[in-house]
Write a protein that holds these residues in place. Structure first.
Motif, PDB file in Angstrom:
ATOM      1  N   THR A  74      -6.158   4.335  -2.855  1.00 29.59           N
ATOM      2  CA  THR A  74      -7.018   3.399  -2.111  1.00 29.59           C
ATOM      3  C   THR A  74      -6.342   2.055  -1.808  1.00 29.59           C
ATOM      4  O   THR A  74      -6.593   1.485  -0.731  1.00 29.59           O
ATOM      5  CB  THR A  74      -8.331   3.167  -2.879  1.00 29.59           C
ATOM      6  OG1 THR A  74      -8.051   2.795  -4.229  1.00 29.59           O
ATOM      7  CG2 THR A  74      -9.183   4.421  -2.876  1.00 29.59           C
ATOM      8  N   LEU A  77      -4.563   2.303   1.476  1.00 29.53           N
ATOM      9  CA  LEU A  77      -5.375   2.480   2.681  1.00 29.53           C
ATOM     10  C   LEU A  77      -5.951   1.169   3.190  1.00 29.53           C
ATOM     11  O   LEU A  77      -6.324   1.080   4.371  1.00 29.53           O
ATOM     12  CB  LEU A  77      -6.501   3.486   2.404  1.00 29.53           C
ATOM     13  CG  LEU A  77      -6.054   4.900   2.060  1.00 29.53           C
ATOM     14  CD1 LEU A  77      -7.263   5.780   1.732  1.00 29.53           C
ATOM     15  CD2 LEU A  77      -5.249   5.514   3.188  1.00 29.53           C
ATOM     16  N   ALA A 107      -9.305   0.932   5.270  1.00 35.75           N
ATOM     17  CA  ALA A 107      -9.716   2.314   5.534  1.00 35.75           C
ATOM     18  C   ALA A 107      -9.869   3.104   4.239  1.00 35.75           C
ATOM     19  O   ALA A 107      -9.761   4.336   4.246  1.00 35.75           O
ATOM     20  CB  ALA A 107      -8.714   2.987   6.456  1.00 35.75           C
ATOM     21  N   TRP A 123     -12.380   3.876   2.751  1.00 37.94           N
ATOM     22  CA  TRP A 123     -13.522   4.785   2.803  1.00 37.94           C
ATOM     23  C   TRP A 123     -13.089   6.203   3.208  1.00 37.94           C
ATOM     24  O   TRP A 123     -13.768   7.185   2.898  1.00 37.94           O
ATOM     25  CB  TRP A 123     -14.569   4.267   3.784  1.00 37.94           C
ATOM     26  CG  TRP A 123     -14.060   4.060   5.173  1.00 37.94           C
ATOM     27  CD1 TRP A 123     -13.459   2.948   5.670  1.00 37.94           C
ATOM     28  CD2 TRP A 123     -14.078   5.018   6.235  1.00 37.94           C
ATOM     29  NE1 TRP A 123     -13.103   3.129   6.983  1.00 37.94           N
ATOM     30  CE2 TRP A 123     -13.481   4.392   7.351  1.00 37.94           C
ATOM     31  CE3 TRP A 123     -14.536   6.318   6.365  1.00 37.94           C
ATOM     32  CZ2 TRP A 123     -13.330   5.033   8.587  1.00 37.94           C
ATOM     33  CZ3 TRP A 123     -14.396   6.956   7.591  1.00 37.94           C
ATOM     34  CH2 TRP A 123     -13.800   6.320   8.670  1.00 37.94           C
ATOM     35  N   LEU A 124     -11.941   6.298   3.897  1.00 39.68           N
ATOM     36  CA  LEU A 124     -11.448   7.621   4.268  1.00 39.68           C
ATOM     37  C   LEU A 124     -11.107   8.466   3.039  1.00 39.68           C
ATOM     38  O   LEU A 124     -11.169   9.702   3.090  1.00 39.68           O
ATOM     39  CB  LEU A 124     -10.204   7.476   5.153  1.00 39.68           C
ATOM     40  CG  LEU A 124     -10.436   6.894   6.554  1.00 39.68           C
ATOM     41  CD1 LEU A 124      -9.099   6.702   7.264  1.00 39.68           C
ATOM     42  CD2 LEU A 124     -11.357   7.806   7.359  1.00 39.68           C
ATOM     43  N   TYR A 125     -10.736   7.792   1.959  1.00 37.33           N
ATOM     44  CA  TYR A 125     -10.417   8.515   0.719  1.00 37.33           C
ATOM     45  C   TYR A 125     -11.638   9.276   0.219  1.00 37.33           C
ATOM     46  O   TYR A 125     -11.559  10.467  -0.118  1.00 37.33           O
ATOM     47  CB  TYR A 125      -9.933   7.510  -0.319  1.00 37.33           C
ATOM     48  CG  TYR A 125      -9.602   8.107  -1.661  1.00 37.33           C
ATOM     49  CD1 TYR A 125      -8.389   8.736  -1.883  1.00 37.33           C
ATOM     50  CD2 TYR A 125     -10.516   8.036  -2.716  1.00 37.33           C
ATOM     51  CE1 TYR A 125      -8.084   9.290  -3.122  1.00 37.33           C
ATOM     52  CE2 TYR A 125     -10.220   8.581  -3.957  1.00 37.33           C
ATOM     53  CZ  TYR A 125      -8.998   9.209  -4.156  1.00 37.33           C
ATOM     54  OH  TYR A 125      -8.707   9.759  -5.378  1.00 37.33           O
ATOM     55  N   ASP A 126     -12.776   8.589   0.182  1.00 34.90           N
ATOM     56  CA  ASP A 126     -14.009   9.248  -0.267  1.00 34.90           C
ATOM     57  C   ASP A 126     -14.442  10.345   0.693  1.00 34.90           C
ATOM     58  O   ASP A 126     -14.917  11.413   0.260  1.00 34.90           O
ATOM     59  CB  ASP A 126     -15.120   8.213  -0.416  1.00 34.90           C
ATOM     60  CG  ASP A 126     -14.869   7.241  -1.552  1.00 34.90           C
ATOM     61  OD1 ASP A 126     -14.171   7.621  -2.508  1.00 34.90           O
ATOM     62  OD2 ASP A 126     -15.358   6.091  -1.471  1.00 34.90           O
ATOM     63  N   VAL A 127     -14.279  10.105   1.987  1.00 34.13           N
ATOM     64  CA  VAL A 127     -14.659  11.116   2.969  1.00 34.13           C
ATOM     65  C   VAL A 127     -13.801  12.374   2.807  1.00 34.13           C
ATOM     66  O   VAL A 127     -14.304  13.512   2.871  1.00 34.13           O
ATOM     67  CB  VAL A 127     -14.547  10.552   4.397  1.00 34.13           C
ATOM     68  CG1 VAL A 127     -14.739  11.664   5.426  1.00 34.13           C
ATOM     69  CG2 VAL A 127     -15.561   9.445   4.622  1.00 34.13           C
ATOM     70  N   ALA A 128     -12.503  12.172   2.585  1.00 29.93           N
ATOM     71  CA  ALA A 128     -11.605  13.316   2.434  1.00 29.93           C
ATOM     72  C   ALA A 128     -11.998  14.170   1.226  1.00 29.93           C
ATOM     73  O   ALA A 128     -12.066  15.411   1.313  1.00 29.93           O
ATOM     74  CB  ALA A 128     -10.166  12.828   2.303  1.00 29.93           C
TER      75      ALA A 128
END
Length: 224
Positions: free
Chosen positions: A120, A123, A126, A128-133
């Motif tokens: 994180t 990123l 961004a 939040w892309l980690y959680d989405v992935a």
């Protein structure tokens, strides 16, 4: 459905037990090493040219090792489930798949928690892309588990119903069979007694007739 212990003992050999033990001991050793590593000084230092700390890197490496162990354990536990459960093949396969994908889901959750500190910061905004992935990664095993459980409901319900209804019916059938056998044995005994009495009566009649004939032959008056 029950556990076939004889088949389980014959199928699970020394190599399988050794592999499972190695996984458990390796995971425990990894946890101990991480606990000791967290006490070392300087782990809060940043890796050059990155916002990531040394502690985060060490934790990420340990997390990857734990995820590999969990994925390997998933296949082993699924195979062990197929060997251990004795029941309809379709139901056993569903339950083995549920076990497999539950362990995979656990691996995804462990990866999400362990890699967060190392990924994180890279990123930035961004993150939040980690959680989405990982949300997408976790939805796959979760959907498979839900689907397997859904299709396993009907065969499991039938198996439970058969087990509940077959028990009293089987007991009643055994009781009826035993009663019929006792009745047949009593009838045979009565018939044998009647035959014995009839034979005894016939023997007595024959003896009387023999005595009468002998008495007639011995009487001199009657002979003259």
């Amino acid at each position: 459905m029950n556990v076939d212990t004889d088949r389980l003992r014959s199928a699970v050999g020394t190599d399988t037990v050794e592999s499972a033990t190695r996984i458990v001991l390796g995971t425990g050793a990894l946890v101990v090493v991480l606990a000791l590593a967290s006490l070392l000084p300087g782990l809060d230092l940043l890796v050059p040219r990155t916002p990531v700390t040394l502690a985060a890197v060490v934790g990420a490496l340990a997390t990857l090792a734990a995820v590999v162990l969990l994925v390997y354990l998933a296949s082993a536990l699924a195979a062990l489930t197929r060997l251990a459960l004795d029941g309809p093949a379709e139901l056993v396969e569903h339950l083995a798949s549920v076990v497999h994908w539950l362990v995979v889901l656990a691996a995804v959750l462990v990866a999400h928690a362990g890699l967060a500190a190392a990924v994180t910061p890279l990123l930035g905004d961004a993150a939040w892309l980690y959680d989405v992935a990982f949300l997408l990664l976790g939805l796959g095993p979760l959907v498979v588990v839900a689907a397997r459980l859904w299709v396993a409901v009907d065969p499991l319900a039938e198996l439970v119903a058969d087990g509940v209804t077959a028990g009293p019916a089987g007991d009643r059938a055994d009781a009826d069979t035993g009663a019929d056998a006792d009745t047949g044995a009593d009838a045979e005994a009565v018939g044998a007694d009647a035959s014995t009495d009839a034979d005894a009566d016939e023997t007595g009649v024959d003896a009387d007739e023999s005595d009468t004939s002998a008495g007639t032959g011995d009487d001199p008056d009657r002979s003259s």
